[in-house]
Design a protein around this motif. Structure first.
Motif, PDB file in Angstrom:
ATOM      1  N   VAL A 139       0.843  -3.967 -16.198  1.00 13.10           N
ATOM      2  CA  VAL A 139       1.767  -4.985 -15.701  1.00 13.10           C
ATOM      3  C   VAL A 139       2.995  -4.310 -15.097  1.00 13.10           C
ATOM      4  N   GLY A 140       3.481  -3.269 -15.773  1.00 16.69           N
ATOM      5  CA  GLY A 140       4.613  -2.521 -15.248  1.00 16.69           C
ATOM      6  C   GLY A 140       4.303  -1.888 -13.904  1.00 16.69           C
ATOM      7  N   GLU A 141       3.080  -1.353 -13.776  1.00 17.43           N
ATOM      8  CA  GLU A 141       2.691  -0.767 -12.485  1.00 17.43           C
ATOM      9  C   GLU A 141       2.673  -1.809 -11.377  1.00 17.43           C
ATOM     10  N   LEU A 142       2.120  -2.981 -11.675  1.00 16.11           N
ATOM     11  CA  LEU A 142       2.054  -4.038 -10.666  1.00 16.11           C
ATOM     12  C   LEU A 142       3.450  -4.493 -10.258  1.00 16.11           C
ATOM     13  N   LEU A 143       4.351  -4.623 -11.239  1.00 11.65           N
ATOM     14  CA  LEU A 143       5.729  -4.999 -10.934  1.00 11.65           C
ATOM     15  C   LEU A 143       6.433  -3.910 -10.130  1.00 11.65           C
ATOM     16  N   MET A 144       6.126  -2.655 -10.463  1.00 11.90           N
ATOM     17  CA  MET A 144       6.710  -1.534  -9.725  1.00 11.90           C
ATOM     18  C   MET A 144       6.308  -1.582  -8.257  1.00 11.90           C
ATOM     19  N   TYR A 145       5.028  -1.820  -7.991  1.00  7.91           N
ATOM     20  CA  TYR A 145       4.566  -1.882  -6.605  1.00  7.91           C
ATOM     21  C   TYR A 145       5.163  -3.077  -5.870  1.00  7.91           C
ATOM     22  N   LEU A 146       5.289  -4.211  -6.559  1.00  4.55           N
ATOM     23  CA  LEU A 146       5.923  -5.373  -5.926  1.00  4.55           C
ATOM     24  C   LEU A 146       7.374  -5.068  -5.575  1.00  4.55           C
ATOM     25  N   GLY A 147       8.060  -4.373  -6.473  1.00  2.00           N
ATOM     26  CA  GLY A 147       9.437  -3.986  -6.193  1.00  2.00           C
ATOM     27  C   GLY A 147       9.535  -3.071  -4.992  1.00  2.00           C
ATOM     28  N   LEU A 148       8.609  -2.117  -4.881  1.00  2.00           N
ATOM     29  CA  LEU A 148       8.605  -1.207  -3.731  1.00  2.00           C
ATOM     30  C   LEU A 148       8.358  -1.967  -2.433  1.00  2.00           C
ATOM     31  N   TRP A 177       4.780  -1.112   3.445  1.00  2.00           N
ATOM     32  CA  TRP A 177       4.654  -2.425   2.802  1.00  2.00           C
ATOM     33  C   TRP A 177       3.214  -2.704   2.372  1.00  2.00           C
ATOM     34  N   LEU A 178       2.263  -2.454   3.264  1.00  2.00           N
ATOM     35  CA  LEU A 178       0.853  -2.694   2.944  1.00  2.00           C
ATOM     36  C   LEU A 178       0.385  -1.807   1.797  1.00  2.00           C
ATOM     37  N   ALA A 179       0.814  -0.544   1.802  1.00  2.00           N
ATOM     38  CA  ALA A 179       0.416   0.375   0.729  1.00  2.00           C
ATOM     39  C   ALA A 179       0.979  -0.081  -0.607  1.00  2.00           C
ATOM     40  N   ALA A 180       2.230  -0.560  -0.586  1.00  2.00           N
ATOM     41  CA  ALA A 180       2.886  -0.936  -1.834  1.00  2.00           C
ATOM     42  C   ALA A 180       2.347  -2.248  -2.400  1.00  2.00           C
ATOM     43  N   ILE A 181       2.074  -3.214  -1.548  1.00  2.00           N
ATOM     44  CA  ILE A 181       1.735  -4.544  -2.070  1.00  2.00           C
ATOM     45  C   ILE A 181       0.231  -4.769  -2.241  1.00  2.00           C
ATOM     46  N   TYR A 182      -0.599  -4.004  -1.527  1.00  2.00           N
ATOM     47  CA  TYR A 182      -2.046  -4.198  -1.627  1.00  2.00           C
ATOM     48  C   TYR A 182      -2.793  -2.953  -2.129  1.00  2.00           C
ATOM     49  N   ILE A 183      -2.586  -1.820  -1.473  1.00  2.89           N
ATOM     50  CA  ILE A 183      -3.378  -0.630  -1.792  1.00  2.89           C
ATOM     51  C   ILE A 183      -3.040  -0.078  -3.169  1.00  2.89           C
ATOM     52  N   GLY A 184      -1.746   0.108  -3.446  1.00  2.00           N
ATOM     53  CA  GLY A 184      -1.338   0.648  -4.736  1.00  2.00           C
ATOM     54  C   GLY A 184      -1.809  -0.185  -5.920  1.00  2.00           C
ATOM     55  N   LYS A 216      -8.337 -10.125 -15.600  1.00  4.73           N
ATOM     56  CA  LYS A 216      -7.229 -11.027 -15.930  1.00  4.73           C
ATOM     57  C   LYS A 216      -5.924 -10.546 -15.309  1.00  4.73           C
ATOM     58  N   LEU A 217      -5.699  -9.232 -15.406  1.00  6.08           N
ATOM     59  CA  LEU A 217      -4.484  -8.669 -14.819  1.00  6.08           C
ATOM     60  C   LEU A 217      -4.488  -8.839 -13.299  1.00  6.08           C
ATOM     61  N   GLY A 218      -5.670  -8.695 -12.695  1.00  2.00           N
ATOM     62  CA  GLY A 218      -5.782  -8.893 -11.255  1.00  2.00           C
ATOM     63  C   GLY A 218      -5.455 -10.328 -10.856  1.00  2.00           C
ATOM     64  N   THR A 268       8.943 -21.762  13.861  1.00  2.00           N
ATOM     65  CA  THR A 268       8.709 -21.952  12.434  1.00  2.00           C
ATOM     66  C   THR A 268       7.472 -21.175  11.993  1.00  2.00           C
ATOM     67  N   PRO A 269       7.623 -20.226  11.078  1.00  2.00           N
ATOM     68  CA  PRO A 269       6.483 -19.403  10.665  1.00  2.00           C
ATOM     69  C   PRO A 269       5.531 -20.164   9.758  1.00  2.00           C
ATOM     70  N   HIS A 270       4.298 -19.736   9.739  1.00  2.00           N
ATOM     71  CA  HIS A 270       3.301 -20.312   8.843  1.00  2.00           C
ATOM     72  C   HIS A 270       3.284 -19.526   7.539  1.00  2.00           C
ATOM     73  N   PHE A 271       2.900 -20.195   6.468  1.00  2.00           N
ATOM     74  CA  PHE A 271       2.882 -19.551   5.155  1.00  2.00           C
ATOM     75  C   PHE A 271       1.929 -18.363   5.139  1.00  2.00           C
ATOM     76  N   TRP A 272       0.786 -18.478   5.835  1.00  2.00           N
ATOM     77  CA  TRP A 272      -0.205 -17.409   5.791  1.00  2.00           C
ATOM     78  C   TRP A 272       0.323 -16.110   6.385  1.00  2.00           C
ATOM     79  N   GLN A 273       1.369 -16.189   7.218  1.00  2.26           N
ATOM     80  CA  GLN A 273       1.940 -14.977   7.790  1.00  2.26           C
ATOM     81  C   GLN A 273       2.597 -14.095   6.737  1.00  2.26           C
ATOM     82  N   GLU A 274       2.941 -14.691   5.602  1.00  5.76           N
ATOM     83  CA  GLU A 274       3.515 -13.897   4.517  1.00  5.76           C
ATOM     84  C   GLU A 274       2.504 -12.886   3.974  1.00  5.76           C
ATOM     85  N   LEU A 275       1.209 -13.155   4.180  1.00  3.91           N
ATOM     86  CA  LEU A 275       0.191 -12.203   3.726  1.00  3.91           C
ATOM     87  C   LEU A 275       0.315 -10.886   4.460  1.00  3.91           C
TER      88      LEU A 275
END
Length: 216
Positions: free
Chosen positions: A92-101, A145-152, A169-171, A203-210
């Motif tokens: 969980v800490g790792e996932l939060l760390m990557y989200l922070g990055l 950004w892609l490495a931090a939020i998806y790959i890591g 479950k963690l995923g 006006t941006p679409h929500f899916w663009q946040e991906l």
């Protein structure tokens, strides 16, 4: 008596991550202090200077997520003479760390991208060079950004030393957290678009946040 099947992650593994989180907090603190000096912000009633609202909120989220990851990492360490990390909250800490990055990347590269855009408008004779710099910042920032939020996080989950059921479950928790973060970021983007005094933003679409760099 110790369980022979108990998972034990070396304390040095946690220390390396604590160092990275501390470094990220330092970057966030510096960037927050310098944000008012960057061009390309939007004026907000009640504030004397224009701000990069989306970047500011991303940096505040990066700080909060990084602090939460510190708590998770420290909590995962066993209180014995070895101090190994034996609890799933380490992941969980790792996932939060990557989200922070990832949020730090948004908070750093997004206003920089906007600043180059403003500079290019004031220096038409050097527009090509400035456009090149802006593209370099955009693509490098997008890669970070892609490495931090998806790959890591994907690698962290694949290599997690816990059962497949727990890893799944963690995923799912991470996916739910991503949706929540994207929804919040989308609301921030809508607010910024509605309050800009320049050419009205589409006006941006929500899916663009991906693929959030699309909105930088």
């Amino acid at each position: 008596m110790n369980n022979p099947h108990q998972i034990g992650i070396a304390i040095n593994v946690m220390r390396a991550r604590l160092t990275l989180v501390g470094f990220n907090i330092a970057i966030v603190s510096f960037q927050l202090s310098e944000m008012f000096n960057l061009a390309g912000g939007i004026p907000i009633p009640g504030l004397s200077k224009a701000i990069h609202f989306r970047a500011d909120m991303a940096l505040f989220l990066a700080l909060a997520l990084s602090l939460l990851s510190l708590v998770a990492f420290i909590s995962s360490s066993a209180l014995d003479d070895q101090g190994t990390c034996d609890h799933r909250i380490f992941i969980v800490g790792e996932l939060l760390m990557y989200l922070g990055l990832a949020h730090t990347a948004t908070g750093f590269f997004s206003p920089l991208n906007a600043t180059f855009l403003v500079v290019g408008q004031h220096l038409p004779d050097q527009f090509e060079q400035i456009a090149l710099f802006r593209e370099a910042v955009f693509y490098l920032g997008s890669l970070v950004w892609l490495a931090a939020i998806y790959i890591g996080p994907t690698i962290a989950l694949i290599r997690a030393p816990f059962s497949k059921k727990m890893t799944l479950k963690l995923g799912l928790v991470y996916v739910a957290l991503l949706v929540l973060m994207f929804w919040f970021s989308h609301q921030v983007t809508l607010f910024e678009a509605a309050n800009t005094t320049k050419v009205p933003l589409k006006t941006p679409h929500f899916w663009q946040e991906l693929l959030q760099p699309m909105l930088w």
